[in-house]
Design a protein around this motif. Structure first.
Motif, mmCIF file in Angstrom:
data_model
loop_
_atom_site.group_PDB
_atom_site.id
_atom_site.type_symbol
_atom_site.label_atom_id
_atom_site.label_comp_id
_atom_site.label_asym_id
_atom_site.label_seq_id
_atom_site.Cartn_x
_atom_site.Cartn_y
_atom_site.Cartn_z
ATOM 1 N N ASP A 1 -0.558 2.318 5.863
ATOM 2 C CA ASP A 1 -0.036 1.253 6.647
ATOM 3 C C ASP A 1 -0.090 0.021 5.712
ATOM 4 O O ASP A 1 1.003 -0.818 6.147
ATOM 5 C CB ASP A 1 -0.842 0.927 7.935
ATOM 6 N N GLU A 2 -1.061 -0.338 5.056
ATOM 7 C CA GLU A 2 -0.984 -1.643 4.114
ATOM 8 C C GLU A 2 0.203 -1.699 3.192
ATOM 9 O O GLU A 2 0.782 -2.834 2.960
ATOM 10 C CB GLU A 2 -2.198 -1.942 3.233
ATOM 11 N N ALA A 3 0.631 -0.518 2.703
ATOM 12 C CA ALA A 3 1.808 -0.422 1.745
ATOM 13 C C ALA A 3 2.953 -0.737 2.545
ATOM 14 O O ALA A 3 3.853 -1.388 2.072
ATOM 15 C CB ALA A 3 1.884 0.916 1.215
ATOM 16 N N LEU A 4 3.125 -0.221 3.803
ATOM 17 C CA LEU A 4 4.176 -0.401 4.678
ATOM 18 C C LEU A 4 4.351 -1.949 5.032
ATOM 19 O O LEU A 4 5.551 -2.521 5.106
ATOM 20 C CB LEU A 4 4.278 0.606 5.876
ATOM 21 N N ASP A 5 3.194 -2.476 5.095
ATOM 22 C CA ASP A 5 3.234 -3.985 5.654
ATOM 23 C C ASP A 5 3.693 -4.585 4.288
ATOM 24 O O ASP A 5 4.475 -5.739 4.675
ATOM 25 C CB ASP A 5 1.809 -4.359 5.770
ATOM 26 N N LEU B 1 6.444 -1.626 -3.430
ATOM 27 C CA LEU B 1 6.977 -0.376 -4.136
ATOM 28 C C LEU B 1 6.220 0.932 -3.785
ATOM 29 O O LEU B 1 6.909 1.820 -3.820
ATOM 30 C CB LEU B 1 6.748 -0.733 -5.606
ATOM 31 N N ILE B 2 4.867 0.639 -3.915
ATOM 32 C CA ILE B 2 3.974 1.878 -3.453
ATOM 33 C C ILE B 2 4.350 2.699 -1.976
ATOM 34 O O ILE B 2 3.805 3.685 -2.164
ATOM 35 C CB ILE B 2 2.695 1.524 -3.565
ATOM 36 N N ALA B 3 4.914 1.851 -1.361
ATOM 37 C CA ALA B 3 5.215 2.378 0.144
ATOM 38 C C ALA B 3 6.201 3.534 -0.400
ATOM 39 O O ALA B 3 6.600 4.513 0.626
ATOM 40 C CB ALA B 3 5.975 1.454 1.045
ATOM 41 N N LEU B 4 6.897 3.508 -1.350
ATOM 42 C CA LEU B 4 8.186 4.404 -1.697
ATOM 43 C C LEU B 4 7.515 5.427 -2.995
ATOM 44 O O LEU B 4 8.186 6.382 -2.890
ATOM 45 C CB LEU B 4 9.306 3.771 -2.190
ATOM 46 N N THR B 5 6.512 4.912 -3.625
ATOM 47 C CA THR B 5 6.387 5.705 -4.805
ATOM 48 C C THR B 5 5.021 6.868 -4.318
ATOM 49 O O THR B 5 4.771 7.620 -5.083
ATOM 50 C CB THR B 5 5.701 5.089 -6.025
#
Length: 474
Positions: free
Chosen positions: A421-425, A309-313
């Motif tokens: 990058d970790e959030a996108l992973d 979710l954090i990749a979007l928030t």
């Protein structure tokens, strides 16, 4: 509001221009203005054409024709233009009339539709607390042989010895000492009040404003909750007014999460709840913090899917300068009543059954609000569908200051990803909850990940000024 109502509004207010706007993947607005004399009922039906290939993350040049379809419920009069202008938010369609799957506003609307078809409730309500800084000066560059940034504010603690004021007037805001002081320490009462006045005229219901914790002009204005897409529209309106009022005062405003080292960053705490008609679904007297089982499961979905979710928030590299363990930002993936050190907080002060809600405190305003609110709703609905119990998964409740826990106790608490990058992973590995009901598509998510990995790489390969202090004499 009907099309005829909008046309009447144009006539009654002597509107000269109609400004049609859409939002790109990053959450930035774009616009095309038409003379009011050229705007007819057919304009609202047929839309306004634009070049999608010129918008990052949209379409290639071989399929660039796209259409903005106006939403008559989103209109307001621009408070800044010299020529009377009406602003209209739009959805993006393909030339054959289909919703464009990469249009953030359409994704938000699809999330609202999915809520109803899922049989959970009829409406989800959101209320973001979007913090920002008001600076007097900002300078930055990144070239082959130079990299730097500098911001300044007349109220910043580092200016206690500044002479440019023609005699320093004192009353600076101490580092981390800016929470709700009165004037003259708070030097920005009038500028925030002017922002609120124009927001009210533009249709927002303002609840309060105040100086925030950081030095150098950190501020917060709260506006009334609304349904998902309307709240995202309102946040776009809010940011537009903040940016332009600051400009009128000869200042500059930013929603960047971490513009200053060593002081508080700017978050976007998002309050949210679900109703079925007039019935609040998150309230149950006697439950933990008077929360219903539905609300607990919604929290479970938010926390379980939080890394993705954090990749979007929090979709910027700068987001993770704020999300640092041991500082003020809520990086701990737990829930708690009234506890601001938890990622999910349940407000308990002066809360009525209809005001019962949960607050996800991790997001920031680099998020595209249409995508972020839709993603939060989808995570929560997945929690309700799968009856995800956050307590059983070790997400709390934690009703104590997490920052004061021992190192051993902290090891038991999951944290947010440490980098973009970790959030996108995490999003790459956990996206199915977003594609339920066709709200997000796999193609959209892949495109979003590619776009954001490009940003992360662009930052990673550039030389940081601090590296000179660390390594120049090696």
């Amino acid at each position: 509001m009907s099309v005829q109502n909008v046309l009447d509004l144009i006539k009654e207010n002597n509107i000269e221009w109609v400004d049609f706007r859409f939002v790109d993947l990053s959450g930035r607005a774009h616009h095309i203005s038409l003379p009011a004399s050229e705007v007819e009922a057919e304009t609202f039906q047929n839309g306004v054409a634009f070049d999608g290939s010129s918008i990052q993350g949209f379409r290639g040049i071989e399929e660039s024709d796209m259409v903005m379809v106006p939403d008559t419920e989103s209109v307001y009069i621009d408070p800044f233009t010299a020529h009377a202008t009406l602003i209209v938010m739009c959805n993006i369609h393909t030339p054959d009339g289909e919703r464009y799957e990469r249009d953030p506003r359409s994704i938000a609307q699809k999330a609202e539709e999915f809520l109803q078809t899922a049989g959970v409730g009829t409406a989800a309500f959101f209320a973001p607390e979007s913090e920002f800084f008001i600076f007097d000066d900002v300078r930055y560059e990144s070239t082959t042989n130079s990299s730097s940034f500098s911001v300044d504010s007349e109220e910043a603690f580092w200016n206690t010895n500044r002479k440019e004021e023609g005699g320093n007037l004192g009353f600076k805001v101490r580092q981390k000492g800016g929470y709700v002081p009165v004037a003259p320490v708070d030097s920005q009462q009038d500028i925030r009040s002017e922002m609120c006045r124009l927001m009210t005229e533009a249709g927002l219901r303002i609840e309060r404003h105040h100086h925030e914790v950081a030095t150098a002009g950190q501020a917060e204005i709260n506006f009334r909750f609304d349904t998902l897409t309307k709240t995202a529209d309102n946040l776009m309106k809010y940011k537009y007014i903040v940016h332009n009022v600051a400009r009128q005062y000869g200042k500059t405003a930013t929603f960047m999460p971490k513009p200053l080292f060593g002081d508080n960053g700017s978050g976007m705490h998002v309050h949210q709840s679900i109703f079925n008609g007039d019935t609040p679904l998150f309230y149950e007297k006697g439950g933990y913090a008077n929360l219903s089982e539905t609300a607990i499961h919604y929290i479970g979905g938010i926390l379980y899917h939080a890394p993705a979710l954090i990749a979007l928030t929090n979709p910027s590299t700068n987001s993770f300068k704020r999300l640092v363990p041991g500082y003020e930002a809520p990086v701990n993936l737990v829930f708690s009543k009234g506890n601001r050190s938890a990622a999910v907080r349940i407000p308990v002060a002066a809360v009525t059954p209809k005001g019962c809600r949960i607050e996800f405190r991790t997001p920031d305003s680099t998020a595209n609000p249409y995508l972020a609110f839709a993603a939060m709703l989808m995570a929560g609905l997945d929690g309700i569908k799968k009856k995800i119990n956050p307590t059983e998964l070790g997400y709390g409740p934690y009703d104590k200051n997490i920052y004061d826990l021992s190192d051993e106790e902290k090891k038991e608490i999951r944290s947010v990803p440490g980098t973009l990058d970790e959030a996108l992973d995490a999003l790459e590995a956990d996206y199915e909850f977003l594609t339920e009901g066709g709200v997000f598509t796999k193609e959209f998510i892949d495109n979003f990940i590619d776009l954001k990995r490009g940003e992360a790489k662009a930052v990673a390969i550039r030389i940081h000024p601090y590296e000179y202090g660390l390594y120049y004499d090696c």
